[in-house]
Design a protein around this motif. Sequence first.
Motif, mmCIF file in Angstrom:
data_model
loop_
_atom_site.group_PDB
_atom_site.id
_atom_site.type_symbol
_atom_site.label_atom_id
_atom_site.label_comp_id
_atom_site.label_asym_id
_atom_site.label_seq_id
_atom_site.Cartn_x
_atom_site.Cartn_y
_atom_site.Cartn_z
ATOM 1 N N GLY A 191 0.789 -1.222 0.000
ATOM 2 C CA GLY A 191 0.000 0.000 0.000
ATOM 3 C C GLY A 191 0.822 1.273 0.000
ATOM 4 O O GLY A 191 0.636 2.139 -0.860
ATOM 5 N N PRO A 192 1.764 1.430 0.953
ATOM 6 C CA PRO A 192 2.532 2.678 0.974
ATOM 7 C C PRO A 192 3.488 2.838 -0.201
ATOM 8 O O PRO A 192 3.933 3.949 -0.486
ATOM 9 N N GLY A 220 0.571 3.921 -2.945
ATOM 10 C CA GLY A 220 -0.432 4.918 -2.612
ATOM 11 C C GLY A 220 -0.048 6.292 -3.139
ATOM 12 O O GLY A 220 1.084 6.490 -3.605
ATOM 13 N N TYR A 265 -4.497 6.307 -2.738
ATOM 14 C CA TYR A 265 -5.591 5.706 -3.485
ATOM 15 C C TYR A 265 -6.723 6.718 -3.646
ATOM 16 O O TYR A 265 -6.757 7.755 -2.981
ATOM 17 N N SER A 304 -3.174 -1.473 -4.529
ATOM 18 C CA SER A 304 -2.386 -2.661 -4.213
ATOM 19 C C SER A 304 -2.817 -3.868 -5.050
ATOM 20 O O SER A 304 -2.161 -4.911 -5.022
ATOM 21 N N ASP A 319 -5.313 4.376 6.346
ATOM 22 C CA ASP A 319 -6.473 3.490 6.297
ATOM 23 C C ASP A 319 -6.769 3.018 7.717
ATOM 24 O O ASP A 319 -6.072 3.380 8.669
ATOM 25 N N TYR A 364 -1.415 1.340 4.851
ATOM 26 C CA TYR A 364 -0.965 2.562 4.184
ATOM 27 C C TYR A 364 -0.198 3.479 5.138
ATOM 28 O O TYR A 364 -0.172 4.688 4.949
ATOM 29 N N SER A 396 2.885 5.401 6.493
ATOM 30 C CA SER A 396 4.096 5.915 5.842
ATOM 31 C C SER A 396 5.307 5.899 6.758
ATOM 32 O O SER A 396 6.443 5.878 6.289
#
Length: 267
Positions: free
Chosen positions: A91-92, A95, A97, A116, A219, A224, A226
């Motif tokens: 995700g990260p 992203g 999204y 993803s 999320d 997600y 960071s």
Amino acid sequence: MSVSKIRFACLTVAAALAVCGASAQAAFTGFQIRNNPTINPIGANTEFVIQSAGQKAAYGSNDISGAKIGQITNLGITRFDDTTRFTAGSGPAVGPYLNIWVTDGTNFAVLANEPSNPDFQPLFIDNGNGTKSYSLDFADLADKRVQVYETSNGGFNSTNTWVHNLVGINGPLTFGDLANLTIGAPSPSYIAGGNGIGTGAPRQDVTNIAYGVNWVFGDTLTNYVSGMQGYVVGDAVAQAVPEPTTVALAGLAGLGLLSAARRRRNA
């Protein structure tokens, strides 16, 4: 008619047509959604720091509110931070999204993509200079799976929302199935009234102000996050094709100016 008058009329038509189309980078606003993530301006760019699960923030715009999903010509954003610090495909790493508010005039819902998802990841382009970008038009989105949230019966893999019922598909949806849905965010009072909208909905915390198109960071889970170094983004774009009737009206306005100038000359 003088050359200057013709030039003025032509410029007026061009300006009218430009207004009819959506603007690029005109009005993106960074905002907190939940649990106080940090948002830092960095020159012309913005950093979104998501340090824990549950934190969410977004970069939102109403530039193309009123357009249809099928009229999208460019939803773009560039990542300036080092995405290689994350596991490839996570995700990260891919992203942010998208969360797009849509409406049938009465009800509202959020359409979300899944970056993803391996089918979506080829759309995250390496620019060759340490940055990566999304630049998505409807053709890019049309065959991609979409999730429906922030409405009654909505949620991951939902199949029985007003969106599903409207298009007559009580099963998985793609953006292509929803081409005729109108982009538009609900009012703060609609959001405050419940209507199946949760705390993770793309709207400003406290004020409930919402934007039609949103790039979302963070999320409910850790998928997600960071870390201390955030997502650094910029060059946000939201563009859509104007309605044919709108273009026609702009053209008629320009022709009216030409006609008026001609009448003054002949008077």
